[in-house]
Scaffold this motif. Structure first.
Motif, PDB file in Angstrom:
ATOM      1  N   ASP A 246       0.857  -1.184   0.000  1.00 41.35           N
ATOM      2  CA  ASP A 246       0.000   0.000   0.000  1.00 41.35           C
ATOM      3  C   ASP A 246       0.893   1.234   0.000  1.00 41.35           C
ATOM      4  O   ASP A 246       2.119   1.115  -0.052  1.00 41.35           O
ATOM      5  N   ASP A 247       0.265   2.409   0.068  1.00 47.97           N
ATOM      6  CA  ASP A 247       1.041   3.655   0.031  1.00 47.97           C
ATOM      7  C   ASP A 247       1.261   4.269   1.405  1.00 47.97           C
ATOM      8  O   ASP A 247       1.719   5.401   1.514  1.00 47.97           O
ATOM      9  N   GLY A 248       0.939   3.510   2.458  1.00 48.46           N
ATOM     10  CA  GLY A 248       1.097   4.032   3.807  1.00 48.46           C
ATOM     11  C   GLY A 248      -0.125   4.737   4.335  1.00 48.46           C
ATOM     12  O   GLY A 248      -0.162   5.147   5.499  1.00 48.46           O
ATOM     13  N   LEU A 249      -1.162   4.872   3.501  1.00 47.71           N
ATOM     14  CA  LEU A 249      -2.399   5.535   3.912  1.00 47.71           C
ATOM     15  C   LEU A 249      -3.617   4.724   3.486  1.00 47.71           C
ATOM     16  O   LEU A 249      -4.489   4.415   4.306  1.00 47.71           O
ATOM     17  N   SER A 376      13.552  -2.237   6.169  1.00 51.35           N
ATOM     18  CA  SER A 376      12.896  -1.802   7.398  1.00 51.35           C
ATOM     19  C   SER A 376      13.635  -0.580   7.888  1.00 51.35           C
ATOM     20  O   SER A 376      14.764  -0.663   8.361  1.00 51.35           O
ATOM     21  N   PHE A 377      13.001   0.563   7.735  1.00 50.90           N
ATOM     22  CA  PHE A 377      13.594   1.830   8.164  1.00 50.90           C
ATOM     23  C   PHE A 377      12.690   2.402   9.250  1.00 50.90           C
ATOM     24  O   PHE A 377      11.547   2.766   8.995  1.00 50.90           O
ATOM     25  N   ALA A 378      13.195   2.446  10.470  1.00 51.10           N
ATOM     26  CA  ALA A 378      12.399   2.888  11.608  1.00 51.10           C
ATOM     27  C   ALA A 378      12.981   4.165  12.191  1.00 51.10           C
ATOM     28  O   ALA A 378      14.202   4.302  12.320  1.00 51.10           O
ATOM     29  N   VAL A 469       7.101   6.095  16.973  1.00 56.37           N
ATOM     30  CA  VAL A 469       7.855   5.369  15.955  1.00 56.37           C
ATOM     31  C   VAL A 469       7.130   5.506  14.622  1.00 56.37           C
ATOM     32  O   VAL A 469       5.901   5.421  14.544  1.00 56.37           O
ATOM     33  N   THR A 470       7.906   5.786  13.592  1.00 51.79           N
ATOM     34  CA  THR A 470       7.435   5.760  12.204  1.00 51.79           C
ATOM     35  C   THR A 470       8.227   4.679  11.495  1.00 51.79           C
ATOM     36  O   THR A 470       9.439   4.560  11.698  1.00 51.79           O
ATOM     37  N   HIS A 471       7.548   3.890  10.680  1.00 50.83           N
ATOM     38  CA  HIS A 471       8.214   2.727  10.086  1.00 50.83           C
ATOM     39  C   HIS A 471       7.874   2.612   8.606  1.00 50.83           C
ATOM     40  O   HIS A 471       6.720   2.776   8.203  1.00 50.83           O
ATOM     41  N   GLU A 472       8.902   2.347   7.820  1.00 49.07           N
ATOM     42  CA  GLU A 472       8.749   2.137   6.383  1.00 49.07           C
ATOM     43  C   GLU A 472       9.270   0.748   6.042  1.00 49.07           C
ATOM     44  O   GLU A 472      10.415   0.414   6.326  1.00 49.07           O
ATOM     45  N   ASP A 500       2.984  -6.474  28.777  1.00 50.45           N
ATOM     46  CA  ASP A 500       2.528  -7.783  29.234  1.00 50.45           C
ATOM     47  C   ASP A 500       2.730  -8.873  28.185  1.00 50.45           C
ATOM     48  O   ASP A 500       2.333 -10.017  28.392  1.00 50.45           O
ATOM     49  N   GLY A 501       3.343  -8.530  27.043  1.00 55.17           N
ATOM     50  CA  GLY A 501       3.625  -9.503  26.005  1.00 55.17           C
ATOM     51  C   GLY A 501       2.558  -9.618  24.942  1.00 55.17           C
ATOM     52  O   GLY A 501       2.750 -10.315  23.939  1.00 55.17           O
ATOM     53  N   SER A 502       1.425  -8.967  25.123  1.00 50.50           N
ATOM     54  CA  SER A 502       0.379  -9.016  24.103  1.00 50.50           C
ATOM     55  C   SER A 502       0.842  -8.290  22.849  1.00 50.50           C
ATOM     56  O   SER A 502       1.641  -7.348  22.910  1.00 50.50           O
ATOM     57  N   VAL A 503       0.328  -8.729  21.692  1.00 45.03           N
ATOM     58  CA  VAL A 503       0.850  -8.282  20.403  1.00 45.03           C
ATOM     59  C   VAL A 503      -0.260  -7.640  19.571  1.00 45.03           C
ATOM     60  O   VAL A 503      -1.377  -8.151  19.503  1.00 45.03           O
ATOM     61  N   THR A 504       0.071  -6.518  18.936  1.00 46.36           N
ATOM     62  CA  THR A 504      -0.830  -5.861  17.988  1.00 46.36           C
ATOM     63  C   THR A 504      -0.172  -5.881  16.618  1.00 46.36           C
ATOM     64  O   THR A 504       0.872  -5.243  16.419  1.00 46.36           O
ATOM     65  N   PRO A 505      -0.751  -6.606  15.634  1.00 45.24           N
ATOM     66  CA  PRO A 505      -0.168  -6.609  14.286  1.00 45.24           C
ATOM     67  C   PRO A 505      -0.249  -5.218  13.661  1.00 45.24           C
ATOM     68  O   PRO A 505      -1.221  -4.484  13.854  1.00 45.24           O
ATOM     69  N   MET A 506       0.785  -4.867  12.885  1.00 50.09           N
ATOM     70  CA  MET A 506       0.853  -3.555  12.246  1.00 50.09           C
ATOM     71  C   MET A 506       1.067  -3.723  10.738  1.00 50.09           C
ATOM     72  O   MET A 506       1.627  -4.724  10.283  1.00 50.09           O
ATOM     73  N   PRO A 507       0.633  -2.743   9.954  1.00 48.62           N
ATOM     74  CA  PRO A 507       0.981  -2.760   8.525  1.00 48.62           C
ATOM     75  C   PRO A 507       2.473  -2.500   8.345  1.00 48.62           C
ATOM     76  O   PRO A 507       3.184  -2.134   9.283  1.00 48.62           O
ATOM     77  N   ALA A 508       2.951  -2.676   7.117  1.00 48.79           N
ATOM     78  CA  ALA A 508       4.382  -2.491   6.853  1.00 48.79           C
ATOM     79  C   ALA A 508       4.813  -1.054   7.049  1.00 48.79           C
ATOM     80  O   ALA A 508       5.952  -0.773   7.451  1.00 48.79           O
TER      81      ALA A 508
END
Length: 584
Positions: A246-249, A376-378, A469-472, A500-508
């Motif tokens: 995607d284009d980030g949006l 991966s550029f953070a 954090v911004t991530h590309e 607490d170790g819980s995870v939230t999936p994120m887009p790229a």
């Protein structure tokens, strides 16, 4: 010189001298810099250029910078302050629509005068931590190029040796990391001035005609060698296509990439027609400064790999001349002003990967299977109790696909990146962050093949204080391809990990996500595809992979037809029987 030609011994001496100057420029730049993206990662390029903006020599920095500085120089020629170079000038430039690779890559140019006459340029580029853009360090979801921060177009930071203090003050008041930014610019200036001085010394020793005569012969030699390699490829049009997440949006709109490599005799054209239209975010690619150098990088890697050549080619303009690039205006690879174009790296890597895929039928001994082909550029950032910003840019590793005679390298920059990782000890000493995990992925197996794909990295960075954090990145959906019977690799993923170790999936790609103290970002790089039939991989190698935790007993059986006992020994008879069954 004899008959206008430099003798072979002098030619070799000048070739070595030019290359040494470029390397010395690079060393001075990263040794004198303060930000980790330059000091540790070495996201830089440096070199010497003639008055026609041909690359005479360049340092061996990031491949993305190789071939980009001539575009900066052509852009500066259109907007140079005062319209004329003077001795003692230092120009700063980063405008994406005047040749820049992208806006954070500031270019410093020093004119080389010899005996009162302008004869060449010494220049370098370096990626800066923050140039005052909409979000700290990295920007994706922005409306236009003006949101990218400070834009310099042919501006003289020094004019006839005198610094423009107003501009220097302006830079200091328009960067979140003003001290680092100004110190890194000073390092660039020292590097470029050194290059100019060394070029003057070379001219004093050998004379203008000999030095530039040698440089022209070296460029012609490199061009001839590149054309000879291209001529070995059968004429034809070679296609490959893939897509960007995607284009980030706009998350529901994948972006096609289409590549046609047109080989005609000893020249080649890369045609990107059919790739996505430009997008309304920073996820576009400057044509002159990034799209074209990415194509140059692809063919230098494929055709002039030092491991496959008896003699290393001089790094100069000659390798670019046989390569042309077409991308329609208004496309993602050739956006129209004022479209933003800062987050442009992963598109370049994916395009190179598709050039490799397109040519794989006719260059099977030189290509890889599908690579992670992303970046991966953070950008992590926060505000200290003193009110000062801290910003940290991190480039994470990927993996190559399997190769014609060996496995794909694990956890390594690939294709158009050559940056070093930042030591986690250095990170912990200077920033309110800690690295919880940094190792090879163990949640998936790379693409199976006679030569398996490389394994991507997993890195988890935890903030000790609140920040953003911004991530590309890319390739959460389009799987790295397998080659010649090899299996597909694995896509990447990004997660936000709570205390607490819980995870939230994120887009790229995502912009300025707030993290509380104790929260972390975990990046999982894609794994490379396999090269060749997995059933031809020697069973002992498969056992080694299992013992190294690179794959499971079940994966060894299902993908490779190798039977391994619970005691971690090979069952050769069962393996032969299973492989025979799978082949049938």
């Amino acid at each position: 010189m004899e008959n206008g030609r430099v003798d072979p011994v002098t030619l070799q001496v000048i070739s070595g001298a030019l290359h040494t100057i470029a390397e010395e420029m690079g060393h001075v730049l990263y040794r004198m810099s303060f930000s980790s993206i330059i000091r540790e990662s070495q996201d830089i390029g440096a070199g010497l250029f003639d008055l026609e903006f041909n690359t005479l020599t360049e340092s061996e920095g990031s491949p993305l910078h190789i071939g980009s500085i001539p575009a900066y120089l052509r852009g500066i020629s259109r907007c140079l302050q005062g319209g004329k170079w003077e001795e003692g000038d230092v120009v700063i430039h980063n405008h994406p629509y005047y040749g820049s690779s992208h806006s954070p890559d500031l270019c410093i140019v020093v004119p080389v005068f010899w005996r009162g006459e302008l004869v060449a340029f010494a220049a370098n580029t370096a990626h800066h931590v923050d140039i005052g853009a909409a979000t700290p360090g990295l920007i994706i979801d922005i409306p236009d190029v003006f949101a990218e921060g400070m834009l310099f177009a042919g501006v003289k930071l020094y004019e006839r040796g005198r610094r423009n203090d107003g501009l220097w003050q302006f830079i200091g008041y328009n960067s979140r990391t003003a001290r680092q930014t100004k110190d890194d610019i000073d390092a660039q200036i020292a590097s470029a001035q050194l290059g100019a001085r060394r070029m003057q010394e070379l001219l004093e020793e050998y004379g203008r005609d000999t030095v530039f005569g040698a440089a022209n012969q070296l460029m012609d030699y490199t061009e001839t060698m590149m054309r000879n390699r291209i001529a070995e490829i059968p004429d034809g049009d070679y296609y490959a296509e893939g897509f960007l997440d995607d284009d980030g949006l706009n998350r529901d709109k994948p972006l096609p990439i289409k590549v046609c490599v047109k080989v005609r005799g000893d020249a080649v054209e890369v045609d990107l027609t059919g790739s996505a239209d430009q997008v309304p975010t920073g996820f576009n690619v400057p044509f002159e400064g990034s799209t074209k150098p990415a194509c140059y990088c692809a063919f230098r890697a494929l055709l002039t790999d030092t491991a496959l050549m008896d003699v290393k080619l001089p790094p100069n303009e000659g390798s670019f001349r046989p390569i042309s690039v077409t991308a329609p205006e208004g496309s993602i690879f050739n956006p129209i002003f004022p479209a933003a174009a800062e987050a442009r790296f992963t598109q370049c890597n994916r395009m190179i990967d598709l050039i490799i895929k397109a040519l794989s039928p006719v260059l099977p001994e030189r290509v890889t299977a599908g690579n992670s082909a992303t970046l991966s550029f953070a950008a992590y950032s926060g505000i200290r109790s003193s009110g000062d910003y801290w910003v940290f840019l991190e480039v994470n590793e990927g993996a190559y696909g399997g190769r014609p005679a060996s496995d794909g390298p694990d956890s390594i920059d690939n294709l158009m990146a050559n940056t070093r990782n930042n030591p986690i000890e250095d990170l912990g000493m200077h920033l309110p962050m800690v690295c919880d995990r940094y190792e090879l992925r163990d949640d998936v197996a790379p693409g199976a093949g006679r030569y398996r794909g490389g394994i991507g990295v997993v890195k988890t960075q935890r903030l000790l204080e609140g920040g953003t954090v911004t991530h590309e990145s890319e390739r959460h959906q389009d799987v790295p391809w397998g080659a010649f019977g090899g299996h597909e690799g694995q896509v990447g993923k990004v997660e936000i990990v709570a205390p607490d170790g819980s995870v939230t999936p994120m887009p790229a790609k995502f912009s300025s996500v707030a993290l509380k103290a104790g929260e972390a970002m975990a990046y999982y790089a894609p794994c490379g595809g396999g090269y060749g039939d997995p059933l031809e991989r020697p069973a002992p190698q498969v056992l080694d992979d299992v013992l190294d935790d690179f794959c499971t007993i079940e994966h060894a059986r299902d993908a490779y037809g190798v039977v391994i006992t619970s005691g971690m020994t090979l069952d050769l008879a069962a393996t032969e029987a299973l492989r025979a069954k799978l082949r049938r």
